[in-house]
Scaffold this motif. Structure first.
Motif, PDB file in Angstrom:
ATOM      1  N   GLY A 118       0.825  -1.199   0.000  1.00 28.09           N
ATOM      2  CA  GLY A 118       0.000   0.000   0.000  1.00 28.09           C
ATOM      3  C   GLY A 118       0.858   1.247   0.000  1.00 28.09           C
ATOM      4  O   GLY A 118       0.505   2.275   0.609  1.00 28.09           O
ATOM      5  N   SER A 119       1.987   1.194  -0.695  1.00 26.95           N
ATOM      6  CA  SER A 119       2.967   2.277  -0.675  1.00 26.95           C
ATOM      7  C   SER A 119       2.886   3.150  -1.909  1.00 26.95           C
ATOM      8  O   SER A 119       2.333   2.770  -2.940  1.00 26.95           O
ATOM      9  N   ALA A 120       3.480   4.349  -1.790  1.00 25.62           N
ATOM     10  CA  ALA A 120       3.517   5.268  -2.926  1.00 25.62           C
ATOM     11  C   ALA A 120       4.579   4.856  -3.928  1.00 25.62           C
ATOM     12  O   ALA A 120       4.471   5.168  -5.125  1.00 25.62           O
ATOM     13  N   GLY A 121       5.614   4.186  -3.452  1.00 24.85           N
ATOM     14  CA  GLY A 121       6.675   3.752  -4.349  1.00 24.85           C
ATOM     15  C   GLY A 121       7.609   2.789  -3.656  1.00 24.85           C
ATOM     16  O   GLY A 121       7.697   2.747  -2.427  1.00 24.85           O
ATOM     17  N   THR A 122       8.314   1.997  -4.470  1.00 22.32           N
ATOM     18  CA  THR A 122       9.258   1.003  -3.964  1.00 22.32           C
ATOM     19  C   THR A 122      10.536   1.073  -4.772  1.00 22.32           C
ATOM     20  O   THR A 122      10.501   1.237  -5.991  1.00 22.32           O
ATOM     21  N   ILE A 123      11.665   0.947  -4.076  1.00 20.20           N
ATOM     22  CA  ILE A 123      12.952   0.778  -4.749  1.00 20.20           C
ATOM     23  C   ILE A 123      13.437  -0.640  -4.482  1.00 20.20           C
ATOM     24  O   ILE A 123      13.084  -1.256  -3.478  1.00 20.20           O
ATOM     25  N   ILE A 124      14.232  -1.166  -5.405  1.00 20.79           N
ATOM     26  CA  ILE A 124      14.874  -2.456  -5.166  1.00 20.79           C
ATOM     27  C   ILE A 124      16.378  -2.249  -5.126  1.00 20.79           C
ATOM     28  O   ILE A 124      16.933  -1.419  -5.860  1.00 20.79           O
ATOM     29  N   VAL A 125      17.032  -2.995  -4.244  1.00 19.11           N
ATOM     30  CA  VAL A 125      18.465  -2.867  -4.014  1.00 19.11           C
ATOM     31  C   VAL A 125      19.090  -4.261  -3.964  1.00 19.11           C
ATOM     32  O   VAL A 125      18.372  -5.255  -3.865  1.00 19.11           O
ATOM     33  N   PRO A 126      20.425  -4.360  -4.011  1.00 18.64           N
ATOM     34  CA  PRO A 126      21.044  -5.682  -4.183  1.00 18.64           C
ATOM     35  C   PRO A 126      20.994  -6.623  -2.991  1.00 18.64           C
ATOM     36  O   PRO A 126      21.357  -7.789  -3.147  1.00 18.64           O
ATOM     37  N   SER A 127      20.599  -6.156  -1.800  1.00 20.91           N
ATOM     38  CA  SER A 127      20.575  -7.045  -0.641  1.00 20.91           C
ATOM     39  C   SER A 127      19.631  -6.502   0.416  1.00 20.91           C
ATOM     40  O   SER A 127      19.235  -5.324   0.374  1.00 20.91           O
ATOM     41  N   GLY A 128      19.302  -7.344   1.398  1.00 18.73           N
ATOM     42  CA  GLY A 128      18.487  -6.893   2.514  1.00 18.73           C
ATOM     43  C   GLY A 128      19.189  -5.843   3.344  1.00 18.73           C
ATOM     44  O   GLY A 128      18.552  -4.906   3.835  1.00 18.73           O
ATOM     45  N   LEU A 129      20.497  -5.982   3.541  1.00 20.74           N
ATOM     46  CA  LEU A 129      21.236  -4.973   4.298  1.00 20.74           C
ATOM     47  C   LEU A 129      21.188  -3.623   3.600  1.00 20.74           C
ATOM     48  O   LEU A 129      21.000  -2.586   4.252  1.00 20.74           O
ATOM     49  N   ALA A 130      21.330  -3.614   2.283  1.00 22.18           N
ATOM     50  CA  ALA A 130      21.223  -2.360   1.536  1.00 22.18           C
ATOM     51  C   ALA A 130      19.837  -1.742   1.691  1.00 22.18           C
ATOM     52  O   ALA A 130      19.686  -0.512   1.697  1.00 22.18           O
ATOM     53  N   ALA A 131      18.827  -2.594   1.846  1.00 22.37           N
ATOM     54  CA  ALA A 131      17.462  -2.082   2.042  1.00 22.37           C
ATOM     55  C   ALA A 131      17.335  -1.333   3.362  1.00 22.37           C
ATOM     56  O   ALA A 131      16.472  -0.460   3.506  1.00 22.37           O
ATOM     57  N   VAL A 132      18.167  -1.671   4.342  1.00 30.20           N
ATOM     58  CA  VAL A 132      18.181  -0.932   5.608  1.00 30.20           C
ATOM     59  C   VAL A 132      19.047   0.309   5.499  1.00 30.20           C
ATOM     60  O   VAL A 132      18.674   1.391   5.952  1.00 30.20           O
ATOM     61  N   THR A 133      20.211   0.179   4.907  1.00 29.24           N
ATOM     62  CA  THR A 133      21.169   1.288   4.925  1.00 29.24           C
ATOM     63  C   THR A 133      20.775   2.443   4.004  1.00 29.24           C
ATOM     64  O   THR A 133      21.049   3.600   4.332  1.00 29.24           O
ATOM     65  N   VAL A 134      20.126   2.146   2.879  1.00 27.58           N
ATOM     66  CA  VAL A 134      19.740   3.240   1.970  1.00 27.58           C
ATOM     67  C   VAL A 134      18.779   4.228   2.636  1.00 27.58           C
ATOM     68  O   VAL A 134      19.005   5.440   2.583  1.00 27.58           O
ATOM     69  N   PRO A 135      17.699   3.785   3.297  1.00 27.76           N
ATOM     70  CA  PRO A 135      16.846   4.774   3.966  1.00 27.76           C
ATOM     71  C   PRO A 135      17.545   5.494   5.118  1.00 27.76           C
ATOM     72  O   PRO A 135      17.271   6.679   5.364  1.00 27.76           O
ATOM     73  N   LEU A 136      18.452   4.831   5.836  1.00 29.52           N
ATOM     74  CA  LEU A 136      19.196   5.530   6.881  1.00 29.52           C
ATOM     75  C   LEU A 136      20.017   6.660   6.278  1.00 29.52           C
ATOM     76  O   LEU A 136      20.090   7.768   6.826  1.00 29.52           O
TER      77      LEU A 136
END
Length: 396
Positions: A78-96
């Motif tokens: 139910g989001s306005a947008g999604t990005i995909i990144v190369p790993s789960g850790l990157a999924a945490v670090t990019v928003p930080l």
């Protein structure tokens, strides 16, 4: 795809998983979207090249394949947008990195994924961000920890390895009163069992390496944001150049189609084994949110629609000096459970949890903590394997 998804508002989750993120007649009726591999994208003329007035401009900015996965995650989140990144850790670090700047303060839950803590303690601090860790049970009292420069509150529920459930709505409400962004690692539950944005979270994070991909052969992460915080996330994604590969996105899309039925099996088997372990004399306690004996079970029951296949138990050991030896004996005796760090795949895994990095959370002291990922094998076979582990630990 979006029109198709809105035509199924009351459909069951497995129906939606079978249809979100693909538009077969955009690709001559083929059921699955093709894998579009791209770096260079051509422009029809100089004006379009200058203005970027076309859907795709360069491979780092997405392809039809990666967009299909993003659209599927938007439908689930139910989001306005999604990005995909190369790993789960990157999924945490990019928003930080997206929402924090030098001089800011971040509150990170103490039961956080270990590599996230390492990133916060190293790179974030080197970049001038102040980090404090908070007890996962803090709830609305997190407001007392918020400083004038607090910009972000990171949550993970249930927590890594010890599975504490957080009061996400209360934490989000308190954080928003002070203008903080709330992020959540929701890998354990997936959007099927918990939808962070519906509970006040601004940014939902997933290691789709786990249940969405489901076969232990893909590394990828997704980050989904609400309307308020979407543009800043998208900008950071482009600035960092961290894009997911289309071949991997295709594999995650394929995994999504069966995630519902796989999660049902993971949940059923894990709960059966957790309940069985509660009755074993070799076990001090079981750390599974769906068990009534678990301290934050009521929060789980209130907010979650289900439980996944990973939990921990505390091996009952009287002598602390034998914690490691007995844990290793247990693990080395296993034959069906493999020893591995990941989870969410079809195979069962086990590991000895290291909780030495905890700052404020009380950790089990009755014995070593063993984490189990319950795969798709038959429960009687998994129980028999665990019996081998208990017998070996007893001999140490």
């Amino acid at each position: 795809m979006k029109d198709k998804d809105t035509n199924l508002p009351n459909a069951g989750i497995n129906t939606r998983l079978s249809h979100i993120g693909n538009s077969p007649f955009d690709y001559h009726g083929f059921v699955n979207p093709p894998v579009v591999r791209a770096s260079t994208v051509l422009f029809p003329n100089a004006r379009v090249m200058e203005t970027h007035d076309q859907k795709y401009t360069y491979g780092t900015r997405g392809t039809p394949t990666t967009d299909a996965l993003c659209e599927a995650m938007n439908a689930l989140e139910g989001s306005a947008g999604t990005i995909i990144v190369p790993s789960g850790l990157a999924a945490v670090t990019v928003p930080l990195l997206a929402y924090l700047s030098a001089g800011d303060h971040a509150l990170i839950v103490d039961s956080v994924y270990g590599p996230t803590r390492f990133f916060c303690d190293t790179m974030l601090k080197r970049l001038g961000v102040e980090v404090d860790y908070y007890d996962p049970s803090v709830g609305a009292d997190i407001e007392r920890l918020i400083k004038p420069n607090t910009k972000l509150v990171h949550t993970e529920s249930p927590g890594s390895n010890t599975f504490e459930v957080q009061d996400i709505p209360a934490i989000s409400a308190a954080a928003h009163r002070h203008g903080c962004v709330v992020t959540m690692d929701n890998t354990w539950a997936t959007p099927l069992y918990f939808k962070p944005l519906d509970h006040g979270v601004d940014v939902s994070i997933h290691a789709v390496t786990k249940y969405p991909a489901g076969h232990s052969d893909i590394l990828m992460g997704t980050v989904s944001a609400n309307e308020t915080h979407w543009k800043r996330l998208l900008d950071a994604h482009g600035q960092l150049g961290l894009c997911g590969a289309p071949d991997d996105a295709y594999q995650v899309l394929r995994g999504l189609r069966t995630m519902g039925v796989r999660l049902d099996r993971h949940q059923e088997s894990a709960l059966a084994i957790a309940q069985w372990l509660e009755g074993r004399e070799e076990v001090a306690r079981v750390l599974h949110p769906a068990l009534p004996s678990f301290p934050s079970h009521e929060l789980w029951k209130r907010d979650f629609k289900g439980a996944s296949g990973i939990f921990s138990f505390v091996l009952a050991v009287d002598e602390p000096q034998k914690f490691k030896a007995k844990a290793h004996a247990f693990l080395d005796a296993l034959r069906i459970f493999a020893l591995g760090y990941s989870w969410g795949g079809f195979e069962s895994l086990a590991l000895h949890v290291n909780l030495n990095d905890r700052r404020v959370t009380k950790v089990p002291t009755e014995g070593p903590v063993i984490r189990l990922q319950i795969g798709l094998e038959d429960v009687p076979d998994l129980k028999a394997d665990i019996e081998k582990g208990f017998a070996a630990a007893k001999e140490v």
